[in-house]
Design a protein around this motif. Structure first.
Motif, PDB file in Angstrom:
ATOM      1  N   THR B  53       1.621 -12.999  13.573  1.00 26.84           N
ATOM      2  CA  THR B  53       1.417 -11.139  13.705  1.00 26.84           C
ATOM      3  C   THR B  53       1.764 -10.760  15.023  1.00 26.84           C
ATOM      4  O   THR B  53       1.043 -11.341  15.885  1.00 26.84           O
ATOM      5  CB  THR B  53      -0.024 -10.577  13.124  1.00 26.84           C
ATOM      6  OG1 THR B  53       0.160 -10.658  11.291  1.00 26.84           O
ATOM      7  CG2 THR B  53       0.100  -8.967  13.432  1.00 26.84           C
ATOM      8  N   GLU B 179       4.946  -2.849   9.970  1.00 33.42           N
ATOM      9  CA  GLU B 179       4.311  -2.161   9.778  1.00 33.42           C
ATOM     10  C   GLU B 179       4.837  -1.829   7.762  1.00 33.42           C
ATOM     11  O   GLU B 179       4.972  -0.500   7.624  1.00 33.42           O
ATOM     12  CB  GLU B 179       4.323  -0.947  10.719  1.00 33.42           C
ATOM     13  CG  GLU B 179       4.199  -1.073  11.697  1.00 33.42           C
ATOM     14  CD  GLU B 179       2.978  -0.105  12.311  1.00 33.42           C
ATOM     15  OE1 GLU B 179       1.826  -0.067  11.764  1.00 33.42           O
ATOM     16  OE2 GLU B 179       2.707  -0.484  13.936  1.00 33.42           O
ATOM     17  N   PHE B 181       2.942  -1.564   5.019  1.00 34.55           N
ATOM     18  CA  PHE B 181       1.985  -1.081   4.578  1.00 34.55           C
ATOM     19  C   PHE B 181       1.515   0.027   5.133  1.00 34.55           C
ATOM     20  O   PHE B 181       0.630   0.734   4.022  1.00 34.55           O
ATOM     21  CB  PHE B 181       0.834  -2.076   4.835  1.00 34.55           C
ATOM     22  CG  PHE B 181       1.724  -3.162   4.070  1.00 34.55           C
ATOM     23  CD1 PHE B 181       1.469  -3.318   2.495  1.00 34.55           C
ATOM     24  CD2 PHE B 181       1.023  -4.627   5.364  1.00 34.55           C
ATOM     25  CE1 PHE B 181       2.404  -4.355   2.459  1.00 34.55           C
ATOM     26  CE2 PHE B 181       1.465  -5.986   4.768  1.00 34.55           C
ATOM     27  CZ  PHE B 181       2.071  -5.610   3.344  1.00 34.55           C
ATOM     28  N   SER B 182       1.937   0.814   6.523  1.00 32.83           N
ATOM     29  CA  SER B 182       1.369   1.993   6.385  1.00 32.83           C
ATOM     30  C   SER B 182       1.611   3.347   5.747  1.00 32.83           C
ATOM     31  O   SER B 182       1.193   4.285   5.313  1.00 32.83           O
ATOM     32  CB  SER B 182       2.225   2.068   8.099  1.00 32.83           C
ATOM     33  OG  SER B 182       3.447   2.388   8.128  1.00 32.83           O
ATOM     34  N   ARG B 189      -2.294  -0.675  -0.711  1.00 35.02           N
ATOM     35  CA  ARG B 189      -1.685  -1.391   0.526  1.00 35.02           C
ATOM     36  C   ARG B 189      -2.772  -3.037   0.352  1.00 35.02           C
ATOM     37  O   ARG B 189      -2.349  -3.972   0.302  1.00 35.02           O
ATOM     38  CB  ARG B 189      -2.616  -0.349   1.678  1.00 35.02           C
ATOM     39  CG  ARG B 189      -2.151  -1.341   2.947  1.00 35.02           C
ATOM     40  CD  ARG B 189      -2.583  -0.406   4.470  1.00 35.02           C
ATOM     41  NE  ARG B 189      -2.438   1.077   4.126  1.00 35.02           N
ATOM     42  CZ  ARG B 189      -2.779   1.921   5.182  1.00 35.02           C
ATOM     43  NH1 ARG B 189      -3.203   1.962   5.769  1.00 35.02           N
ATOM     44  NH2 ARG B 189      -2.282   3.064   4.685  1.00 35.02           N
ATOM     45  N   ALA B 190      -4.025  -3.028  -0.141  1.00 34.45           N
ATOM     46  CA  ALA B 190      -4.784  -3.835  -0.231  1.00 34.45           C
ATOM     47  C   ALA B 190      -4.082  -5.264  -1.318  1.00 34.45           C
ATOM     48  O   ALA B 190      -3.755  -6.129  -0.837  1.00 34.45           O
ATOM     49  CB  ALA B 190      -5.827  -3.490  -0.920  1.00 34.45           C
ATOM     50  N   GLN B 193      -0.974  -6.401  -0.067  1.00 33.42           N
ATOM     51  CA  GLN B 193      -0.978  -6.958   0.962  1.00 33.42           C
ATOM     52  C   GLN B 193      -0.890  -8.363   0.174  1.00 33.42           C
ATOM     53  O   GLN B 193      -0.633  -9.821   1.312  1.00 33.42           O
ATOM     54  CB  GLN B 193      -2.162  -6.864   2.239  1.00 33.42           C
ATOM     55  CG  GLN B 193      -1.721  -5.671   3.010  1.00 33.42           C
ATOM     56  CD  GLN B 193      -3.271  -5.008   3.699  1.00 33.42           C
ATOM     57  OE1 GLN B 193      -4.086  -6.023   3.313  1.00 33.42           O
ATOM     58  NE2 GLN B 193      -3.627  -4.086   4.539  1.00 33.42           N
ATOM     59  N   THR B 211       2.120  -4.981  13.343  1.00 30.35           N
ATOM     60  CA  THR B 211       1.090  -3.162  12.733  1.00 30.35           C
ATOM     61  C   THR B 211       0.064  -3.436  14.225  1.00 30.35           C
ATOM     62  O   THR B 211       0.143  -3.401  14.823  1.00 30.35           O
ATOM     63  CB  THR B 211      -0.062  -4.151  11.727  1.00 30.35           C
ATOM     64  OG1 THR B 211      -0.146  -2.863  11.922  1.00 30.35           O
ATOM     65  CG2 THR B 211      -0.573  -5.248  12.313  1.00 30.35           C
ATOM     66  N   ASP B 213      -2.561  -2.443  12.531  1.00 31.59           N
ATOM     67  CA  ASP B 213      -4.145  -2.109  11.970  1.00 31.59           C
ATOM     68  C   ASP B 213      -4.539  -3.383  12.120  1.00 31.59           C
ATOM     69  O   ASP B 213      -4.548  -4.489  11.228  1.00 31.59           O
ATOM     70  CB  ASP B 213      -3.423  -1.862  10.366  1.00 31.59           C
ATOM     71  CG  ASP B 213      -4.797  -2.122   9.975  1.00 31.59           C
ATOM     72  OD1 ASP B 213      -6.410  -2.307  10.151  1.00 31.59           O
ATOM     73  OD2 ASP B 213      -4.872  -1.302   8.586  1.00 31.59           O
ATOM     74  N   GLU B 216      -5.531  -5.573   9.197  1.00 31.35           N
ATOM     75  CA  GLU B 216      -4.565  -6.315   8.926  1.00 31.35           C
ATOM     76  C   GLU B 216      -4.615  -7.293   8.870  1.00 31.35           C
ATOM     77  O   GLU B 216      -4.194  -8.589   8.234  1.00 31.35           O
ATOM     78  CB  GLU B 216      -3.473  -4.982   8.281  1.00 31.35           C
ATOM     79  CG  GLU B 216      -2.545  -5.212   7.522  1.00 31.35           C
ATOM     80  CD  GLU B 216      -1.410  -3.387   7.645  1.00 31.35           C
ATOM     81  OE1 GLU B 216      -1.859  -2.831   6.745  1.00 31.35           O
ATOM     82  OE2 GLU B 216      -0.194  -3.897   8.708  1.00 31.35           O
ATOM     83  N   SER B 219      -6.530  -9.981   8.526  1.00 30.04           N
ATOM     84  CA  SER B 219      -6.553 -11.060   6.590  1.00 30.04           C
ATOM     85  C   SER B 219      -6.085 -11.831   6.471  1.00 30.04           C
ATOM     86  O   SER B 219      -5.942 -12.354   5.381  1.00 30.04           O
ATOM     87  CB  SER B 219      -6.418  -9.422   6.022  1.00 30.04           C
ATOM     88  OG  SER B 219      -6.132  -8.712   5.423  1.00 30.04           O
TER      89      SER B 219
END
Lengths: 283, 382
Positions: B53, B179, B181-182, B189-190, B193, B211, B213, B216, B219
């Protein structure tokens, strides 16, 4: 419902304008069904003779000629304007962008007559093109470009360019750059990317630009009149000749009325025929 | 409490780094826009199959880095390798990379099936094979039967699945996620993911995820490159960037952290002692190397590092005044004023075991940092 307290005030000028135009149209329609009195500006009684005269081969030929001229102009304009519009949307350099914008839009502010006169200077027997070609020894005698359909089309393309560039630019600027990036990442080279993504997505702009250029050219008068010099007959030049050379106002009125109906008919047909093309770019 | 080496997250990664050929390698990649440097000499090695990431606030250069790897931007310096091949000068369409864009960028004029087939057609794959692989890709993202829909007829989550299928069907050397999931609402989103992570692991595709976030990033990733102002600050596993941040930026950007003013008591290569009021705590020595004893330092404490102690408990503690109490469901956030030790209110997170109505503003409490993961950095000027 939303309250719009100023709606009346804002709409009334438009209504006034529309009424004025409708009255003028009604006057022309009224003229078109009157008899011609030779040697007089007054008109005679009611008759449909004007419209039956329109069916003579000479006038049908003029209609056909005008439509061909419009189609040719719209096609060439589209081909020339597309790269300009594309560059305008995609070029990142601000100075270059401004230059393209100014170069392509400025002719719009010059007026049709001024632009047409400049084309006469370019196309004439002693004009720019001929003198250059002759001084280079490429040709011995001047090429005939004035008073020809090609000369008229060349000048009309120039006249319609700005409006086509504006409409194509509007269409192209709505295309998200990420579509092209996605295509590239999926292995599409520049040509494939353009043909499969950019071009289809720009089709609504292409159709709008083409129709506008067509209608714009159909009503063009100064360019075919000055460059065609009476040798290239279009509906608008014939209307002028009938009205102001022969003073046959009723027939000129019927010709313009028929021309208007024709424009609407052709545009409606085109809209229909281009629907599948436009659909390519549906978002 | 686990220590750095117990976690087992660092060692295997660095081992495979040295043995396997990196899927993506950046050697001092630099990018400038006019006078502004968007990326300063980025060095990065991504192991095949890794989920890496790029995390940072907006404008930190993470998207620039992604665009450089994809080939949408040209580097001003340094080299980029994909799968061991130098690609710095290779155009985007020859890099064999799958991308999922923030807005998905599904071709609006094509059906779902044609969107997914696009990358296969450019490769000149035969029609029957294309059909088979499109079906396979649709099944992978659980959209079997959606072939003839247009993107606008799909929900946001479905569009994202199609974008993922389109990127994966070409069997890319690297999957880039910008990005993704934004644009989705929180619940979707969860689940997306989890699903993406599951697909990524099943296919073993090397993935670079961009990202801003941090939740995010923590995890989903195997490793995180924390970026700010065009520089990569730290590249490490999620646990390590959280527990062993490289510098102040990482410590404050990842997770919540409060800063306590302390004084350096002693420092060696491995450990240092920092005094805060009557307390002395042990922190890693490296960030404080070169400082003399007595120097001012900033002690970073996580909300869960602070514990409340009873007044009559043995051992020293800091006195604090409750400024604010925020009930968060599973836990309670207490904002404490620690008079001489912290400029800003300090956050303490207590589990639900503490009654939510126990404290009022103005109550005096006693706290003590209790963790192996405290870290201190030299006091910042100004």
């Amino acid at each position: 419902m939303t309250q719009r307290p100023f709606l009346g005030w804002l709409v009334s000028p438009a209504v006034l304008l529309a009424l004025g135009l409708a009255a003028a149209m009604a006057a022309i329609l009224q003229y078109s069904v009157r008899a011609y009195v030779p040697g007089s500006l007054d008109v005679g009684g009611l008759t449909f003779e004007n419209f039956t005269t329109l069916l003579r081969p000479f006038y049908l030929w003029a209609f056909w000629n005008t439509i061909l001229l419009c189609l040719m102009t719209a096609t060439f304009t589209l081909i020339l304007a597309y790269p300009v519009a594309y560059a305008l949307v995609r070029v990142n350099n601000k100075a270059l962008k401004s230059f393209i914008l100014i170069a392509s839009i400025t002719p719009l502010f010059l007026g049709e007559v001024v632009r047409t006169y400049s084309w006469m200077i370019v196309l004439g027997n002693n004009g720019f093109i001929n003198s250059v070609l002759m001084s280079l020894g490429i040709i011995d005698s001047p090429l005939q470009m004035m008073f020809t359909t090609s000369g008229v089309v060349a000048a009309l393309v120039h006249v319609t360019m700005p409006i086509m560039v504006i409409m194509l630019t509007a269409g192209l600027s709505h295309i998200d750059r990420n579509y092209e990036k996605a295509a590239e990442s999926l292995g599409a080279g520049p040509i494939r990317c353009f043909m499969t993504v950019t071009l289809p997505l720009s089709m609504p702009g292409v159709v709008a630009g083409f129709s506008t250029a067509f209608a714009w050219t159909f009503s063009a008068f100064a360019t075919p009149q000055l460059i065609g010099g009476g040798k290239v007959n279009t509906v608008s030049t014939l209307v002028y000749q009938l009205g102001f050379a022969s003073f046959n106002f009723p027939f000129a009125a019927s010709l313009s009325f028929a021309g208007l109906v024709m424009t609407f008919a052709v545009l409606a047909l085109m809209k229909r025929a281009m629907r599948p093309i436009e659909r390519l770019g549906e978002q | 409490m686990l220590t750095l080496t117990d976690t087992g997250l660092v060692e295997p990664a660095s081992q495979s780094l040295s043995t396997a050929r990196p899927a993506v390698q950046l050697d001092g990649v630099t990018k400038r826009f006019g006078n502004a440097t968007a990326l300063h000499e980025a060095w990065l090695k991504i192991v095949p199959g890794e989920f890496m990431t790029l995390l940072g606030p907006s404008g930190c250069g993470k998207t620039t880095l992604l665009n450089l790897i994809a080939g949408f931007l040209d580097a001003d310096g340094g080299e980029i390798f994909i799968d061991g091949t130098l690609v710095t000068e290779t155009p985007a369409h020859q890099r064999e990379i799958g991308i999922v864009f923030q807005n998905y960028a599904l071709f609006p004029h094509m059906t779902v099936a044609n969107n997914i087939a696009y990358g296969l057609k450019t490769r000149g794959i035969e029609a029957g094979e294309i059909r088979r692989r499109v079906e396979e890709a649709l099944a992978l993202v659980k959209l079997t039967g959606f072939d003839d829909r247009k993107p606008r007829q799909l929900s946001g989550g479905q569009q994202q699945r199609v974008a993922l299928a389109r990127a994966l069907v070409i069997r890319p050397k690297v999957l880039l996620l910008d990005e993704p999931f934004s644009a989705l609402d929180k619940n979707l989103r969860a689940s997306m993911q989890l699903e993406l992570k599951e697909i990524q692991q099943r296919l073993g595709v090397t993935t670079i995820f961009v990202t801003h976030d941090q939740a995010e990033a923590l995890s989903m990733s195997e490793r995180i490159a924390v970026m700010s102002a065009g520089r990569i600050h730290q590249i490490a596993g999620p646990q390590d960037v959280y527990r062993r941040p490289q510098d102040r930026f990482v410590a404050s950007f990842i997770g919540d952290a409060s800063v306590l003013s302390g004084r350096l008591v002693a420092v060696t290569e491995t450990a240092a002692q920092v005094a805060v009021g009557p307390l002395t705590v042990e922190v890693p020595g490296a960030p404080l190397a070169g400082l003399a004893a007595g120097a001012d330092v900033d002690l970073f404490v996580r909300p869960e590092h602070l514990v409340l102690v009873d007044q009559d408990a043995t051992g020293p503690a800091l006195n604090g005044i409750v400024k604010n109490q925020v009930f968060q469901g599973g836990h309670v956030d207490l904002y404490l004023e620690l008079a001489d030790h912290a400029a800003e209110p300090v956050l303490l997170r207590s589990s639900g075991a503490h009654s939510s109505s126990k404290f009022r503003s103005g109550d005096i409490v006693h706290v003590r940092p209790a963790s192996m993961d405290l870290i201190a950095f030299p006091k910042q000027d100004g």
